[in-house]
Design an enzyme around this catalytic site. Sequence first.
Site, PDB file in Angstrom:
ATOM      1  N   ASP A 469      36.287  52.269  48.056  1.00  0.00           N
ATOM      2  CA  ASP A 469      35.867  53.169  47.060  1.00  0.00           C
ATOM      3  C   ASP A 469      36.241  54.534  47.639  1.00  0.00           C
ATOM      4  O   ASP A 469      36.364  54.931  48.751  1.00  0.00           O
ATOM      5  CB  ASP A 469      34.540  53.121  46.764  1.00  0.00           C
ATOM      6  N   ASP A 539      34.952  53.656  35.511  1.00  0.00           N
ATOM      7  CA  ASP A 539      33.518  53.203  35.597  1.00  0.00           C
ATOM      8  C   ASP A 539      33.117  52.908  34.019  1.00  0.00           C
ATOM      9  O   ASP A 539      31.915  52.344  34.086  1.00  0.00           O
ATOM     10  CB  ASP A 539      32.775  54.359  36.159  1.00  0.00           C
TER      11      ASP A 539
HETATM   12  C1  DGJ Z   1      31.989  54.170  42.271  1.00  0.00           C
HETATM   13  C2  DGJ Z   1      32.626  53.025  41.589  1.00  0.00           C
HETATM   14  O1  DGJ Z   1      33.361  53.269  40.735  1.00  0.00           O
HETATM   15  C3  DGJ Z   1      31.367  52.080  41.136  1.00  0.00           C
HETATM   16  O2  DGJ Z   1      31.993  50.983  40.521  1.00  0.00           O
HETATM   17  C4  DGJ Z   1      30.399  51.906  42.059  1.00  0.00           C
HETATM   18  O3  DGJ Z   1      30.990  51.094  43.174  1.00  0.00           O
HETATM   19  C5  DGJ Z   1      29.942  53.191  42.788  1.00  0.00           C
HETATM   20  N1  DGJ Z   1      31.050  53.963  43.318  1.00  0.00           N
HETATM   21  C6  DGJ Z   1      29.228  52.751  43.894  1.00  0.00           C
HETATM   22  O4  DGJ Z   1      28.738  54.130  44.663  1.00  0.00           O
END
Ligand code: DGJ
Length: 777
Positions: A469, A539
């Site tokens: 991430d 997301d």
């Molecule tokens: C952002 C990501 O897009 C989410 O899926 C998740 O992993 C969060 N970060 C966790 O902090």
Amino acid sequence: MIHYNETQKTFYLNTNNTSYVFTVNEHSHLEHIYYGSKVEEFQNIEDFKIKYEFELGSSTSYSKEAKGYMLNNTLLELSTYGKGDYREPTLHIELPDGSRTLDFKYVSHKIIKDKHIKNMPQATKSQTLEIKLNSLEIDVFLYYTVYEEENIILRNLELINNFKEDITLDKALSFNLDMLNKEYTLTKLDGAWIKERHINDTYLTKGTIRFDSKKGVSSSDHNPFFILKEPQTLEDYGNCMGVGLIYSGNFEANIEINPQNLLRLNIGINSFDFRYTLSHQERFITPETVLTYSNKGLNKLSQNFHDFINNHIIKNKKERPILVNNWEATYFDFNQKKLLAIAKKAKKLGIELFCLDDGWFGRRNDDFSSLGDWYYNKKKLPRGVKGICDKINKLDLDFGIWVEPEMVNEDSDLYKEHPDWAIKTNHFTSSLGRNQLLLDLTNKDVTSYLKETLHKLFSSANIKYVKWDMNRNFSDIYSNNLQIKDQGKFAHLYVLGLYEILEYLTNTFPDILFESCSSGGNRFDMGMLYYMPQTWTSDNTDSYERALIQEGTSMIYPLSTISNHVSGDRSHQVLRHTPLESRFNVASFGILGYELDLSKLTKIDEFIIKNQIEFYKKHRALLQYGTFTRISSVRNKNHTIWMVTNKERDEALVLYFQDKALPNPSFETIRIPNLKEGNYKITSRTQYMNIRTTGSLVNHVLPIKLKVNGTLLNMIANRFKYKEDTFSKNYTSKQLQNCDLLLHHTFTGTGTNDKVMILPDYGSRIFHIKREQTQWN
Ligand code: DGJ
């Protein structure tokens, strides 16, 4: 095929369906002649060069001897400023004496085999055309690789400073393409967090459209990609051209129309906040650009990119597992027991991998602390990563883990130990993004530390998947590690630092499947895909929003790269309810996962999900690697229709996804193009509906009368399997292609049976279409 016609001094780059032609003109400049549908060699090459017999008023002629030769009105393969070309240049370089005029001329060319760039994402190549150009003490090498099957031309350039002194690059883009304008419309993929890569059309007029990223990542504002389409071009009709950049950092793209209606395109590393000093004999290489052309509309253009990315960018071509991710199920609030409860249910439903998301390390119970401290939280995982991994493996599930290595929280052990590793200037307190700071990946100590730490983590347990991430954009850009004159290199060196880490880790752990993520799709680009074959698309997992996001993403990226999850009800991003079957139907076009608390499912949802997973497994190869076609879109109709076809073109899946339920609607129809000649059976995927969907009408569906919202109805609704209409018919391929196939009529409030499609807002179906071996007519 690359062919050089010696007499004409002309290069012909031919793919199966396209030709790209340019020539060395009488002034030794590389002049563009043609890019489009395949043509034979030009016998009359001179007729295709733009020529003015006399100088135009208020223009600059190249030289006294060549009065009508004006660089501003010449189609060039490489452009600089200073000799009368006033359009956006490819290169802008400050020479040792402070001047900035350059004039690159052809020197020689050769074919090189298996060209490889060190520590940069790139396409695999067999033969590459290298053209050497020179101006003063600078040599430029233009590279062209031709992919016949995929109809792709790959371009980039490299330069070397042969001056004894330093030169400074103020701009070094990857390629330049000049053409005549054909009333083009520009298509970009624009967006933001939770609405990434929406398709956006702009009509081109005189002047420059420039779009870019200054965020340090390629960003969800604009993908490093664009399309130019001629008027009337549609998904399956018309001429269009696509350009994509293999790079993950700041980029710029320029689409310019000059007063004489000449079109210029270029793309590359953003020249904003870029000053790159090159010392004697130092080289600079630009990221590769992917060009394609289609005379069969946008679907073919996308398919060219899809094939190219699958065949030449992505290394891991295996079928991808179905995973469950605990993020939306638990956020930071979990312990081993909770995780195992989710995992147990996941196994029961047929899921193959469990991914432990954010919150497993340091003292991380919210997003204020611990980034940088990549050791397990004893309270949440008493026996560490290995402990939970072993337990998950015992359930016969693979195990994966989330990391965000490029970041540090001020509240972390790493920051206490190395505050100088975080990016900050000498003058300001650094601005935060999600309460975190960026680590300085231009610093070798930092990259070595990350390689070592992650190596240790990834080998500490049987890890089969890593979600990488990156949750903030750049600010306060400065590095204590770089000299003053090199501060303008920062953004690019950061990306190279990241690539170096990824090169190391992906080579060291070839069996780990890496998924790239950046607050969803803030860094969805071919650069990241070179190292990590799939990207967390957004997301936002609401199925309506996903229909738009995945459709935009599919303009360039193949299904094998698009990671989608089925989340709970309601959507955490837009608070919308969409049917569980629709959440799956949309998510299944790509890489499937689930992201909800499976341990709390009702019996009916459990049953539905089990069926979904069985279906996905059966058609996984098709849904991940099939040929993807957009048939219709909720952008301009009430439904999105997508299709995915196998290589043999005798099997397909079609998604029919509705926006709003319409009262008293006309019959819904579909056409299914491009299948091999033959007889076909078309059946709908068996779907189940929660009877609560029907509200108080439930009493007309069930044989008994119940109190709406009463306990009994709830109990029944949580268990009762209401099977939706089943569609099963036989058609010829000609009928599928040419006739409007009538779907079952949709529910209109007057009655229902197994030939009525109950299709509420965001309702959907998937149809399976397969060629029959036996003749039936
Ligand atoms: C952002 C990501 O897009 C989410 O899926 C998740 O992993 C969060 N970060 C966790 O902090």
